[in-house]
Design a protein around this motif. Structure first.
Motif, PDB file in Angstrom:
ATOM      1  N   SER A   1       0.830  -1.205   0.000  1.00  0.00           N
ATOM      2  CA  SER A   1       0.000   0.000   0.000  1.00  0.00           C
ATOM      3  C   SER A   1       0.867   1.259   0.000  1.00  0.00           C
ATOM      4  N   GLU A   2       0.466   2.229  -0.825  1.00  0.00           N
ATOM      5  CA  GLU A   2       1.186   3.503  -0.873  1.00  0.00           C
ATOM      6  C   GLU A   2       1.064   4.247   0.458  1.00  0.00           C
ATOM      7  N   THR A   3      -0.081   4.074   1.131  1.00  0.00           N
ATOM      8  CA  THR A   3      -0.265   4.723   2.433  1.00  0.00           C
ATOM      9  C   THR A   3       0.761   4.229   3.434  1.00  0.00           C
ATOM     10  N   LEU A   4       1.101   2.944   3.354  1.00  0.00           N
ATOM     11  CA  LEU A   4       2.120   2.395   4.253  1.00  0.00           C
ATOM     12  C   LEU A   4       3.468   3.071   4.030  1.00  0.00           C
ATOM     13  N   GLN A   5       3.789   3.353   2.784  1.00  0.00           N
ATOM     14  CA  GLN A   5       5.049   4.046   2.489  1.00  0.00           C
ATOM     15  C   GLN A   5       5.020   5.476   3.030  1.00  0.00           C
ATOM     16  N   TYR A   6       3.877   6.143   2.904  1.00  0.00           N
ATOM     17  CA  TYR A   6       3.759   7.492   3.461  1.00  0.00           C
ATOM     18  C   TYR A   6       4.050   7.483   4.953  1.00  0.00           C
ATOM     19  N   MET A   7       3.458   6.518   5.660  1.00  0.00           N
ATOM     20  CA  MET A   7       3.664   6.444   7.098  1.00  0.00           C
ATOM     21  C   MET A   7       5.113   6.104   7.432  1.00  0.00           C
ATOM     22  N   GLY A   8       5.737   5.277   6.609  1.00  0.00           N
ATOM     23  CA  GLY A   8       7.140   4.948   6.834  1.00  0.00           C
ATOM     24  C   GLY A   8       8.040   6.158   6.682  1.00  0.00           C
ATOM     25  N   ILE A   9       7.789   6.968   5.664  1.00  0.00           N
ATOM     26  CA  ILE A   9       8.577   8.194   5.475  1.00  0.00           C
ATOM     27  C   ILE A   9       8.386   9.124   6.664  1.00  0.00           C
ATOM     28  N   LEU A  10       7.138   9.255   7.105  1.00  0.00           N
ATOM     29  CA  LEU A  10       6.857  10.112   8.260  1.00  0.00           C
ATOM     30  C   LEU A  10       7.596   9.612   9.501  1.00  0.00           C
ATOM     31  N   GLN A  11       7.536   8.308   9.760  1.00  0.00           N
ATOM     32  CA  GLN A  11       8.204   7.747  10.942  1.00  0.00           C
ATOM     33  C   GLN A  11       9.710   7.947  10.861  1.00  0.00           C
ATOM     34  N   LEU A  12      10.274   7.827   9.670  1.00  0.00           N
ATOM     35  CA  LEU A  12      11.722   8.029   9.502  1.00  0.00           C
ATOM     36  C   LEU A  12      12.110   9.465   9.836  1.00  0.00           C
ATOM     37  N   LEU A  13      11.349  10.420   9.336  1.00  0.00           N
ATOM     38  CA  LEU A  13      11.646  11.834   9.611  1.00  0.00           C
ATOM     39  C   LEU A  13      11.482  12.151  11.089  1.00  0.00           C
ATOM     40  N   LEU A  14      10.430  11.613  11.697  1.00  0.00           N
ATOM     41  CA  LEU A  14      10.210  11.880  13.119  1.00  0.00           C
ATOM     42  C   LEU A  14      11.284  11.218  13.970  1.00  0.00           C
ATOM     43  N   HIS A  15      11.751  10.054  13.566  1.00  0.00           N
ATOM     44  CA  HIS A  15      12.793   9.359  14.344  1.00  0.00           C
ATOM     45  C   HIS A  15      14.065  10.202  14.412  1.00  0.00           C
TER      46      HIS A  15
END
Length: 847
Positions: free
Chosen positions: A169-183
Motif C-alpha cells: 500500500s502507498e499509504t504504508l510508504q507514506y507512514m514509513g517516510i513520516l516515521q523516519l523523519l520523526l525518528h
C-alpha cells in the motif's frame, strides 16, 4: 495482418498456457512523425536502454522456470510467456499490449487465430502511466493485469480497471517516510517530485500528513517527467534552478518522489548545474520505493558517490537461491529467444556485436563472455531487486490461481496430456481465484492480496553505500511492516547507517530553527513556515519541560516553577508554627506577658487595701488585669495549624476580650472625671458615682461586641482554608474569615471604644496626679490606637503566616501598651516606694 516492422524487443517461451509481460527496457528518442510516409523503425542509435531493468525480464523467466520444474504447481502443464517492451512510450505500449494478447507474428485484434498462444493474464507495467495504458486495452477483454510497479492514479475516466498490485500500500510508504523523519527529528526538508498526477497526489498527501506532525518544506520542486536528455537548453536552465534550490537551502534532507528512471535525472542535475562540480554533498537523500538506482551508458564515468549515504524505501524482497546462477548463465550467443539481451549487453559493456561493427565501423567487440557480476550497481545487480521480486511473486500468484481454477474444474473439464483446453476456458474467471490467493513462496514470504488488490507486504529501508573501488552495496537498516502492531511496525538500526562523508558519520540535522530548550516555547515567525520560529522564555507561573513546546503549561496548584521554568517544584506548606523561630518567639512573649499580668494581679490582690489600689475603682482594675491576661493568651490561638475550633474562636475571642479591656479603661476614665465632678458643692453627679455605673459601662460595651461576633459566627463563620495562589512558592494554611466585613466591623467597634477612651482621658489629664490615672490612660490609648492604625495597612499588604504574625504582634503590642502605661507606675510605688502609698501623702499632694 502483419506488422509494418517487427517489435523492438520481445522474448517468447513456448508452453501449454501463456502469461504476457510488458517490460520497460528502452527509451526511444526519435524525430516527430509528419504522417507523409510510413515511419521507419527506430534505429539502435535512437534507443537508450535502462540496463538495470533487464533483471525484471530475468526474474520473469526464472519464476517460470521454477514453476515448470515444480511438480506440485500446475502438474502436467507447462507455463510459457510473451514479454514485450513498452519503451516508456504510449504508442509502443498500446502496440505491444495488443501483440501480447494476439497470436505471435500476427497482428489481429479481436480475433483468435491461434488460441493456444493467447495470454491468459499480463504482468506489467513498471510505471503508472504504462500500467494505465496497458489496462485500457486489457479491460476490454477482462484479462487480469498484475502491476509490479506503482499503480496509476484512478479517477472518473478510469473506473473499475482490474489491477492486482504486487506492491504494498502507498499509504504504508507514506507512514514509513513520516516515521523516519520523526525518528531523526528532521522537520525542515526539501521535496523534489516528478511532474505528473502521481507526483501531485504524493505532494497533496504528504503535505497534509507532514503538517499534522510538525514537518514542513524548505522548498518544493518538480522534476521533468522525460528523462532522455533532449531539449538540452531548456533542461539545462531547469536543472540549474533545481540544483541551486537543493544546494542553496539549509535543509539537509531532501525527499525524492519519482518513477523507476528518476535517479537518472538526479544524476543529471549536478552536471546541468556545473560541469566541474557534480555533487549533492551535505544532503541526505530519501527516495521512495518507485525509484531504482539506474543509469544510462553515458553516465558510466559519473561518480557513484553523488548519492552515497542515501536512504531508500524499497519493496521488501528476498534473494532467491539459484537466481544468481541463472543470471550468470545468460549469454547472448546461446539464448536466441531473448530479444532483449543483445541491447542489454551492448549498453552494459559498451561494445558492439561483430555484425554491427562491420556496419557501424566503431566500438569494442562483444564476445558474449563478459561477466555480469563485474557491472556497477547502477547498471545491473546480481541479487534480486524489489521490482524483480514483485514480478517473481506475480508469476507465482498467477500459477497458484491457475492451479486452483484447474483443480475446481477437474470434475467437469476434459484433461489431456497438454493440459486443459484453452478454447473451453473463460479466462476472466481467473479474477475470482486471484482475489482469494494466499501462499508462501519459495523464500517463505507470504503472498496475498487485500480487498484493494494490493499485496500484503511491507517496505525495507535501504542505505546505499558506495565504496572506494566504485562497488555498490545495499544495506538493510530498517523495515516498515504492516503485519505487526502499529507502534512496532517501524524499525530502524541507526548504528548501521553510513552517512555521507560531509557529516563525518554523525547524525545529520535538518531543522529550520534549533530546538527550544525546556523553559522556552516556540513563537512563530511572521510570514515564515511553522517550522521556523523564535524561542521565547515562559511567562511567570508556567513551565516547558520538553524541547520545542508550542506553549508553556501551568504547574499544578500544589507546585510552582523553578527559576529556569523547566520544572515544577512542590510548594511548601506554610502556617505560623510553634516549630519555627517566629512562632516560638510569639508564644514566648505571649506566655511571658500573661505571667507578668498575673504577677501584677497578685501584687494588687496582696495590697488590695492600700490607697493606690483602692483609687480609681479597684474592681475595674482587677477586671482590666484579667482581660489583659486573656488578651496575651488569646495570641496563642493564632499559632499552629488552623483547625475548625481555633478558626471559630480566635477572632471572636480577640474582639470580645479586647473590648472588655478597652471598656474597663473607658470606665476607669469616666470614674475619675465623675469623682472630681462630684466633689463640687451641690453637684448632681454624686448619684452616678459608684461601681454600678462602672460595671454597666463595661458590661454594655462588651455585650455590643459580643453581639457583633455572635452574628458573624451565625451567618458566615470563619473556617480552615487552603490558599494555593496568593504566594508562588507556598501553600498557605489559614483561616478564612468567612465575612471580611464582619472582621473589620469588630475592629472598627474596638477602635471606636479606644478613640472615646483616648478622648476622655486626654480631657482629664490635668486632674491631680495622686488620684488620677487619666494621664497614664492617655499614653496607653495613644499606644493602642497607634498600633491598630498601623495594623490595617500592614495586614492588607502581607500574606500567609506573616499576616497572622502582624495580628499577633498588634495584639501583644497593644496589650503591653495598656499594661505598661497604666500599671508600671503603680507597681513602682507599691514595690519600691511604699512610703508614698498612704492616704496622708495623697491628701497632702492633692492639697
Amino acid at each position: 495482418m502483419s506488422y509494418p516492422y517487427p517489435p523492438l524487443h520481445e522474448y517468447h517461451q513456448l508452453g501449454d498456457v501463456f502469461v504476457g509481460g510488458i517490460a520497460s527496457h528502452s527509451f526511444i528518442v526519435s524525430s516527430p512523425i509528419d504522417f507523409t510516409r510510413n515511419p521507419p523503425p527506430p534505429s539502435s542509435d535512437e534507443l537508450f536502454t535502462v540496463t538495470k531493468n533487464y533483471q525484471h525480464i530475468l526474474a520473469f523467466a526464472f519464476a517460470v522456470k521454477e514453476i515448470n520444474e515444480n511438480p506440485w504447481i500446475l502438474p502436467n502443464i507447462t507455463l510459457g510467456f510473451h514479454i514485450h517492451d513498452s519503451c516508456f512510450n504510449a504508442k509502443w505500449t498500446y502496440r505491444e499490449t495488443m501483440q501480447v494478447i494476439s497470436t505471435p507474428k500476427k497482428f489481429a485484434p479481436n480475433y483468435k487465430c491461434d488460441i493456444q498462444n493467447n495470454s491468459l493474464a499480463v504482468i506489467g507495467g513498471l510505471d503508472p502511466q504504462i500500467s494505465l495504458l496497458v489496462a485500457t486495452v486489457l479491460d476490454i477483454y477482462k484479462i487480469p493485469q498484475l502491476i509490479y510497479g506503482s499503480a496509476p492514479l484512478m479517477n472518473d475516466k478510469t473506473p473499475g480497471l482490474p489491477f492486482y498490485k504486487t506492491t504494498p500500500s502507498e499509504t504504508l510508504q507514506y507512514m514509513g517516510i513520516l516515521q523516519l523523519l520523526l525518528h531523526f527529528k528532521w522537520t525542515w526538508i526539501g521535496l523534489l517530485y516528478v511532474d505528473d498526477e502521481n507526483g501531485e497526489r504524493f505532494l497533496q498527501s504528504m503535505s497534509e500528513l507532514f503538517s499534522q506532525h510538525g514537518i514542513c518544506f524548505s522548498f518544493i520542486e518538480k522534476s521533468p517527467k522525460s528523462t532522455v536528455m533532449t531539449d538540452i537548453p531548456e533542461k539545462f536552465q531547469r536543472g540549474l534552478n533545481i540544483h541551486d534550490k537543493v544546494m542553496g537551502r539549509k535543509a539537509n534532507v531532501c525527499l525524492y518522489y519519482g518513477e523507476s528512471y528518476s535517479v537518472i535525472y538526479l544524476r543529471w542535475l549536478p552536471v546541468l548545474a556545473d560541469l566541474d562540480n557534480m555533487t549533492w554533498k551535505g544532503k541526505v537523500s530519501i527516495m521512495t520505493a518507485q525509484m531504482e538506482l539506474n543509469a544510462f551508458i553515458y553516465q558510466r564515468i559519473w561518480g557513484t558517490d553523488l548519492i552515497h549515504g542515501t536512504l531508500s524505501f524499497t519493496i521488501h524482497s528476498s534473494d532467491r537461491p539459484g537466481f544468481q546462477q541463472f543470471v550468470k548463465a545468460r549469454n547472448p550467443s546461446r539464448i536466441k529467444e531473448d530479444g532483449f539481451i543483445k541491447d542489454f549487453w551492448r549498453h552494459s559493456f559498451d561494445c558492439e556485436f561483430p555484425d554491427e561493427v562491420l556496419v557501424k565501423g566503431k566500438g569494442n567487440i562483444c564476445t558474449g563472455e563478459e561477466k555480469l557480476e563485474s557491472l556497477p550497481g547502477p547498471f545491473f545487480e546480481m541479487s534480486m531487486t524489489g521490482h524483480s521480486y514483485n514480478i517473481y511473486n506475480a508469476v507465482y500468484a498467477l500459477a497458484h490461481a491457475l492451479n486452483a481454477m484447474f483443480s475446481s474444474r477437474l470434475k467437469h473439464e476434459k484433461v489431456n496430456r497438454g493440459g486443459l483446453k484453452q478454447d473451453n476456458q473463460e479466462w476472466w474467471q481467473l479474477h475470482h481465484f486471484l482475489r482469494g490467493i494466499s501462499f508462501n513462496n519459495s523464500a517463505d514470504d507470504e503472498v496475498s492480496f487485500d480487498h484493494n488488490g494490493e499485496l500484503v507486504s511491507g517496505f525495507d529501508i535501504i542505505n546505499w553505500i558506495f565504496l572506494s573501488n566504485h562497488s555498490f552495496q545495499r544495506v538493510k537498516v530498517g523495515r516498515m511492516d504492516p503485519q505487526v502492531p502499529s507502534d512496532q511496525g517501524f524499525t530502524i538500526d541507526e548504528d548501521a547507517i553510513i552517512w555521507d562523508t560531509w557529516f563525518n558519520q554523525t547524525r545529520p540535522l535538518s531543522v529550520c530553527t534549533q530546538s527550544c530548550h525546556p523553559g522556552y516555547r516556540k513563537k512563530i515567525k511572521e510570514g515564515e513556515p511553522f517550522c521556523c520560529y523564535d524561542c521565547t522564555p515562559c511567562l511567570e507561573g508556567k513551565i516547558s519541560d520538553q524541547k520545542d513546546m508550542d506553549d508553556c503549561k501551568k504547574c499544578a496548584d500544589n507546585q510552582y516553577p523553578n527559576k529556569k521554568h523547566n520544572l515544577c517544584i512542590p510548594k511548601d506548606i506554610s502556617f505560623l508554627s510553634y516549630e519555627e523561630p517566629l512562632g516560638v518567639s510569639f508564644a514566648f512573649f505571649a506566655l511571658s506577658f500573661s505571667l507578668i499580668t498575673a504577677l501584677i494581679l497578685g501584687i494588687f490582690l496582696k495590697h488590695h487595701n492600700t490607697p493606690i489600689v483602692k483609687a480609681n475603682n479597684r474592681s475595674l482594675t482587677y477586671s482590666l488585669l484579667i482581660s489583659l491576661f486573656f488578651c496575651f493568651l488569646c495570641a496563642l490561638l493564632f499559632i499552629g495549624p488552623p483547625k475548625k475550633v481555633t478558626c471559630l474562636l480566635r477572632q471572636a475571642a480577640f474582639g470580645i476580650i479586647f473590648s472588655v479591656a478597652v471598656s474597663c479603661v473607658l470606665s476607669k476614665t469616666l470614674t475619675v472625671i465623675l469623682a472630681f465632678m462630684a466633689t463640687k458643692p451641690g453637684s448632681r453627679v454624686r448619684k452616678w458615682v459608684g461601681n454600678r455605673l462602672a460595671h454597666s459601662i463595661v458590661l454594655s460595651c462588651s455585650l455590643i461586641q459580643a453581639g457583633i461576633c455572635a452574628g458573624w459566627l451565625a451567618t458566615s463563620p470563619p473556617f480552615p482554608d487552603i490558599d494555593m495562589h496568593s504566594t508562588v512558592q507556598e501553600i498557605i494554611l489559614g483561616c478564612n474569615e468567612g465575612s471580611v466585613a464582619n472582621f473589620y466591623c469588630v475592629l472598627s467597634y474596638m477602635g471606636f471604644l479606644a478613640v472615646i477612651s483616648f478622648t476622655v482621658a486626654f480631657l482629664a489629664r490635668k486632674l491631680p496626679d495622686s488620684f488620677n490615672e487619666a494621664k497614664f490612660i492617655t499614653f496607653s490609648m495613644l499606644v493602642f490606637c497607634s498600633v491598630w492604625l498601623s495594623f490595617v495597612p500592614t495586614y492588607l499588604s502581607t500574606k500567609g503566616k506573616y499576616m497572622v504574625a502582624v495580628e499577633i504582634f498588634s495584639i501583644l503590642a497593644s496589650s503591653v501598651g495598656l499594661l505598661g502605661c497604666i500599671f508600671s507606675p503603680k507597681c513602682y510605688i507599691i514595690l519600691f516606694r511604699p512610703e508614698l502609698n498612704n492616704k496622708k501623702h495623697m491628701i497632702r499632694k492633692n492639697t
